[in-house]
Each structure stands twice: as structure tokens, then as C-alpha cells.
Design a protein around this motif. Sequence first.
Motif, PDB file in Angstrom:
ATOM      1  N   MET A  82      22.325  60.422   9.260  1.00 26.97           N
ATOM      2  CA  MET A  82      21.633  60.438   7.977  1.00 26.97           C
ATOM      3  C   MET A  82      20.435  59.490   7.980  1.00 26.97           C
ATOM      4  SD  MET A  82      24.896  60.518   5.335  1.00 26.97           S
ATOM      5  CE  MET A  82      23.943  60.888   3.849  1.00 26.97           C
ATOM      6  N   LEU A  83      20.525  58.429   8.797  1.00 25.71           N
ATOM      7  CA  LEU A  83      19.437  57.459   8.892  1.00 25.71           C
ATOM      8  C   LEU A  83      18.536  57.717  10.089  1.00 25.71           C
ATOM      9  CD1 LEU A  83      21.262  54.147   7.917  1.00 25.71           C
ATOM     10  CD2 LEU A  83      19.501  55.334   6.630  1.00 25.71           C
ATOM     11  N   GLU A  84      18.755  58.857  10.745  1.00 27.50           N
ATOM     12  CA  GLU A  84      17.921  59.271  11.878  1.00 27.50           C
ATOM     13  C   GLU A  84      17.942  58.237  12.999  1.00 27.50           C
ATOM     14  OE1 GLU A  84      14.072  60.103  10.282  1.00 27.50           O
ATOM     15  OE2 GLU A  84      14.800  61.660   8.920  1.00 27.50           O
ATOM     16  N   MET A  85      19.140  57.732  13.286  1.00 28.96           N
ATOM     17  CA  MET A  85      19.316  56.760  14.360  1.00 28.96           C
ATOM     18  C   MET A  85      20.142  57.363  15.482  1.00 28.96           C
ATOM     19  SD  MET A  85      20.100  53.208  12.308  1.00 28.96           S
ATOM     20  CE  MET A  85      20.108  52.223  13.806  1.00 28.96           C
ATOM     21  N   PRO A  86      19.862  57.010  16.743  1.00 26.27           N
ATOM     22  CA  PRO A  86      20.635  57.545  17.876  1.00 26.27           C
ATOM     23  C   PRO A  86      22.036  56.944  17.922  1.00 26.27           C
ATOM     24  CG  PRO A  86      19.072  55.894  18.638  1.00 26.27           C
ATOM     25  CD  PRO A  86      18.772  56.122  17.176  1.00 26.27           C
ATOM     26  N   THR A 139      15.038  47.881   1.726  1.00 24.94           N
ATOM     27  CA  THR A 139      13.895  48.465   2.436  1.00 24.94           C
ATOM     28  C   THR A 139      12.883  47.424   2.890  1.00 24.94           C
ATOM     29  OG1 THR A 139      12.716  48.807   0.337  1.00 24.94           O
ATOM     30  CG2 THR A 139      14.091  50.614   1.127  1.00 24.94           C
ATOM     31  N   SER A 140      13.153  46.135   2.658  1.00 19.48           N
ATOM     32  CA  SER A 140      12.137  45.105   2.899  1.00 19.48           C
ATOM     33  C   SER A 140      11.762  44.958   4.371  1.00 19.48           C
ATOM     34  CB  SER A 140      12.608  43.760   2.342  1.00 19.48           C
ATOM     35  OG  SER A 140      13.807  43.343   2.968  1.00 19.48           O
ATOM     36  N   ALA A 141      12.687  45.246   5.290  1.00 19.41           N
ATOM     37  CA  ALA A 141      12.398  45.053   6.718  1.00 19.41           C
ATOM     38  C   ALA A 141      12.070  46.363   7.427  1.00 19.41           C
ATOM     39  CB  ALA A 141      13.605  44.402   7.398  1.00 19.41           C
ATOM     40  N   LEU A 142      11.864  47.434   6.656  1.00 21.53           N
ATOM     41  CA  LEU A 142      11.717  48.754   7.252  1.00 21.53           C
ATOM     42  C   LEU A 142      10.293  49.279   7.157  1.00 21.53           C
ATOM     43  CD1 LEU A 142      14.930  50.464   5.805  1.00 21.53           C
ATOM     44  CD2 LEU A 142      14.675  49.189   7.944  1.00 21.53           C
ATOM     45  N   ASP A 143       9.905  50.086   8.153  1.00 19.15           N
ATOM     46  CA  ASP A 143       8.630  50.782   8.051  1.00 19.15           C
ATOM     47  C   ASP A 143       8.785  51.959   7.085  1.00 19.15           C
ATOM     48  OD1 ASP A 143       9.703  53.100   9.480  1.00 19.15           O
ATOM     49  OD2 ASP A 143       9.499  51.899  11.304  1.00 19.15           O
ATOM     50  N   GLN A 150      12.181  53.565   5.575  1.00 17.11           N
ATOM     51  CA  GLN A 150      12.454  53.443   4.146  1.00 17.11           C
ATOM     52  C   GLN A 150      12.823  54.802   3.559  1.00 17.11           C
ATOM     53  OE1 GLN A 150       9.350  51.590   1.879  1.00 17.11           O
ATOM     54  NE2 GLN A 150       9.285  49.758   3.136  1.00 17.11           N
ATOM     55  N   LYS A 151      12.059  55.804   3.929  1.00 19.65           N
ATOM     56  CA  LYS A 151      12.298  57.158   3.414  1.00 19.65           C
ATOM     57  C   LYS A 151      13.686  57.645   3.809  1.00 19.65           C
ATOM     58  CE  LYS A 151      10.237  61.807   3.460  1.00 19.65           C
ATOM     59  NZ  LYS A 151      11.317  62.563   4.120  1.00 19.65           N
ATOM     60  N   ALA A 152      14.083  57.416   5.073  1.00 16.91           N
ATOM     61  CA  ALA A 152      15.398  57.869   5.534  1.00 16.91           C
ATOM     62  C   ALA A 152      16.515  57.151   4.791  1.00 16.91           C
ATOM     63  CB  ALA A 152      15.526  57.645   7.043  1.00 16.91           C
ATOM     64  N   LEU A 153      16.359  55.837   4.569  1.00 13.14           N
ATOM     65  CA  LEU A 153      17.403  55.081   3.876  1.00 13.14           C
ATOM     66  C   LEU A 153      17.534  55.536   2.425  1.00 13.14           C
ATOM     67  CD1 LEU A 153      18.231  51.362   4.212  1.00 13.14           C
ATOM     68  CD2 LEU A 153      17.941  52.308   1.942  1.00 13.14           C
ATOM     69  N   ILE A 154      16.399  55.705   1.762  1.00 15.06           N
ATOM     70  CA  ILE A 154      16.437  56.150   0.368  1.00 15.06           C
ATOM     71  C   ILE A 154      17.063  57.532   0.257  1.00 15.06           C
ATOM     72  CG2 ILE A 154      14.960  56.901  -1.547  1.00 15.06           C
ATOM     73  CD1 ILE A 154      13.096  54.553  -0.782  1.00 15.06           C
ATOM     74  N   GLU A 155      16.703  58.429   1.159  1.00 12.23           N
ATOM     75  CA  GLU A 155      17.274  59.782   1.135  1.00 12.23           C
ATOM     76  C   GLU A 155      18.775  59.741   1.376  1.00 12.23           C
ATOM     77  OE1 GLU A 155      14.980  61.930   3.991  1.00 12.23           O
ATOM     78  OE2 GLU A 155      13.394  62.452   2.535  1.00 12.23           O
ATOM     79  N   MET A 156      19.228  58.824   2.245  1.00 12.84           N
ATOM     80  CA  MET A 156      20.661  58.683   2.493  1.00 12.84           C
ATOM     81  C   MET A 156      21.392  58.245   1.235  1.00 12.84           C
ATOM     82  SD  MET A 156      22.559  56.036   5.077  1.00 12.84           S
ATOM     83  CE  MET A 156      24.266  55.550   4.820  1.00 12.84           C
ATOM     84  N   LEU A 157      20.858  57.229   0.543  1.00 13.50           N
ATOM     85  CA  LEU A 157      21.511  56.753  -0.674  1.00 13.50           C
ATOM     86  C   LEU A 157      21.550  57.840  -1.737  1.00 13.50           C
ATOM     87  CD1 LEU A 157      20.067  53.113  -1.002  1.00 13.50           C
ATOM     88  CD2 LEU A 157      22.224  53.845   0.025  1.00 13.50           C
TER      89      LEU A 157
END
Length: 342
Positions: A146-150, A188-192, A196-203
Motif C-alpha cells: 500500500m505504501l509502494e515499498m519493496p 508526512t514531514s520526512a517524506l518526499d 506523502q501521496k502514498a501514505l495519505i492514500e493508505m490512510l
Amino acid sequence: MSGVLMRATNVTAVYAADSGKDVPAVDNVTLEVPDGQILGLAGESGCGKSTLGNALAMIANPPLYVVAGKMEIGEETIDLSTLAKGANEVHRGYRGATVSLLPQGAMNAVSPTLRIRNLVVDVMRAHKRDTTKEEALDRATDRLKMLEMPTRVLDQYAHQLSGGMKQRMVTVVSTLLNPQLLIADEPTSALDVSSQKALIEMLLAMVEKKIMRGVIFITHDLPVLSMVTDRLAIMYAGKIVENGPTEELVNNARHPYTSALLSSVLDPTEETRTKHVLGIPGSPPNLGNPPSGCRFHPRCKFAMDECSATEPSFLYERDHAVACWWANKHAFETVPMEVNQA
């Protein structure tokens, strides 16, 4: 509590000072999160946002103490006071599963001695002892996707991850137990931008699918809050001063502090090049000795005599609440925003 996921009442949290006088960082705050919604919590640095988040997540540690307040969530009523007898053991059963905190400091939130996969399994088993290793890793893998991480991240140690990947990994760990309420502190403070978009979409997806029933999203980034939240609560000097539906509050700010915050943000619109933002004059007050009356009055250009004499109570206008003497005398009127032309 029909339609309400969580209601916190009269929460007061203090920091023990060397002087012997406690400093109230959160002062008699009442807040609620509607079921299935995301509540944004905004305000200047030092206003008490993170302290309130820690209090509601039941992780207050000395020198921070929650001295009063209760939280109703689901069918449970929880005494938030860290001074209550046996409070830590009582709170332990709720932390992570009922309420979970996504902390701001990802660097300090992950053990440096464990591979991420071992941390995932430990977190799951700490709350559900019969969880198998496969079940824990399957859930973590779903969150990673969901966060587009491997998935190879699971085989790494925290020091092998970049700051942004570590922040997203902490998001995975914070949501493993499908908490009813997630308190996300500057997630989202430490994210590009793409992360940020991926994290918000996950939540958003987790709330929509009822994996979680609500989120408190704490951040300085008002444009992000405008995009992701259903409601906003504005905090100043340890108190909530205004709350309401996000669109209503952004377009019809009823408190001068809310208006000043909005004026201090560069809104990415076509008019951006012709405008410049304004800082809020003055500095936040010393919470050890706050101003009398409305705490914002020394910095407020709309201040009246009663503002320094008496603390305003909340005025309710439909689904919008504001604690302000100016608002009391200007029903449903928007506070003028001060964004100057360049």
C-alpha cells in the motif's frame, strides 16, 4: 456515542518542571473524532498538539503527566490519568489495538538491533500471542504494498533504511493491529511528495475499508490537512480554539488565530506569484504563566477589553465551534484574511 468513534473529555497534561511548578501543555481539552472520519489537528510549534496525541495514545512518560481526562472509544471509557493507580497496566491493553500512535520521530521508533521482520512479529505477538510468523509477515507485506515499498525491507535493519523509508516502515508497524483510532503525528514531514501521496492514500483506504475507524492527523501542513481531513481542530497555547468541517473552517475561519494560520501558508494556486504570506506577530505565550482571558489576545488585532478579562466559552454555529469574543459579536462572519498583494 452514536456516530462518534472517540470522545476525549477535559484532558489536562502537564510537564513537571525543576521549579516545582507544573507547566500545563494541554489544558482542559475536549475533542471528538466522528466514526469513519479523519480529524486534522493544527497549530504552531509548542501549542500542545503532540502532547495531546501522546495523552490520547496513553504513552505519556515523565516528565509528562496526564493529570485529568477520560476517553470514550467504542464501548470503553478509559481514565487517561497517568497518576491513577495501575494506569500503565490498564492502558497497555488498549495501546496499539484500540489506539495506536504513528510517532513523529521515526529514527527513534525502531529498534536498531532487530531486523524489521522480527520487529513486526514481536509487535503482533505482544498483543496476540497466538499470531503465527506467517500471519504477521503477510499483514506487513500488504501494508508495504500500500505504501509502494519493496518487501525486501523486511530483511533489513533500521540503519539500512533512508529517513523516508524508515518513516513509512513505522507507519506499517503502527497499523499492524488494525487500531480503531490511529494518531498520526507529523507523518508526512520526512517524506518526499510521492511518498506523502502514498501514505495519505493508505490512510484514506484503511478508513474507507474500515480497517481503521478514524485518524487524528497532526501536522503544520495546512494544505495537506485540507486535502485529507474531514474536520479540523485548531490548537493554541494548550487549548482548542476552533473546530469544524474542514471546508467550512478553511473558507469561513471564525477565530483570528485560524485566519492568521491560513494567511501564513503559501497556497499553490494561480495567484501564488502575486501574493506573499504573512507571519503571525509576536510569539506563543509561556504556558507556565499564560495570559489572562483569551490566550491569543496579546497577538490579536481584533482584541477587545473582554478578551483580556475573561476566557471565552465555545460558540456553536451549526457544526462549527469557536471560542472567541470577536466571533460572539460577529455571528457567522468570516475573519478577514491578511494575504497582501506582492
